[in-house]
Motif scaffolding. Sequence first.
Motif: not given
Length: 339
Positions: A12-15, A21-22, A54
């Motif tokens: 996951w990444t908030d890109s 995203r989480s 993550q």
Amino acid sequence: MKKIGFLSFGHWTDSPHSMVRSGADALLQSIELAVAAEEVGADGAYYRVHHFAQQLASPFPLLAAAGARTSRIELGTAVIDMRYENPLYMAEDAGAADLISGGRLQLGISRGSPEQVIDGFRYFGHIPPEGSSDADMAREHARVFLEVLGGQGFAKPNPRPMFPNPPGLLRVEPYAPGLRERIWWGAGTRATAEWTASQGMNLMSSTLLTEDTGVPFHQLQAEQIQLFRDAWKTAGHEREPRVSVSRSIFPIVSDLDRQLFWREQKSTDTVGWLDGGNARFGKTYAAEPDKLIADLAADEAIAAADTLLLTVPNQLGVDYNAHVLESVVKLIAPELGWR
């Protein structure tokens, strides 16, 4: 016939380019993808375990939740890093998750891959004994885990317990019948594959081998599988073992597929340096179905395995990954005799 499942790292990444995203997104979408995989006719949902990253980490709540939402597919890991595990507590968690699923767990365990932090297992309270390595510690944790899964009593009961005990020594509960035979070891070398057979575990081989002899990846992996089967026979185990391989396979059947994976149509094996030695990485398979079928038919390791795990780009979301799984299961697998 081959069992076909997916393998998700759960990134996951908030890109803004990611559908995940989480940590909550990664976990919930992992469950939804297991449900979708069952609906499109796939056979398994497998999850990678990486600490301090993550990505998916603690597998048993996820496996239990996926088990409660599905009814047919296998649920597993590829792989749990045994350097981090308390084997008795792990046996309790695994037993509970297996019972919730109705006996569908297929647990891949191993020494683990390069870590995000230096000796991360030490933060979890695990330190290799004097004179042994972290790999030795992982194998010892695995030995204890397998022994406990056998279901034999070993703990002396309290003469004045809170609740009445059955007679004799006590075992870890809940006990999951048959789970011991559904443990796999992630082997990165031919020698480790032979050791895996001696321990009575199934073989799990990924898109990476931590050795290189100059031959194509699929041929080196096929050699590893044959050595495993030979060692299994020599060990005299009564049951038939299982073998899985992992591949990145993307049938190009839509404009979106082409947009995402057209570059991978020229993918080849790569050789790199990992953990102090050469390693060979398998290529990605991406092409229109007819070309893909011809390429996969020449993969000797897939031919030798009974289980194929498709590594999925989980950040593209549940719907897209379900589309990839359905394309392989319904368009590719029948043409190759896997279905």
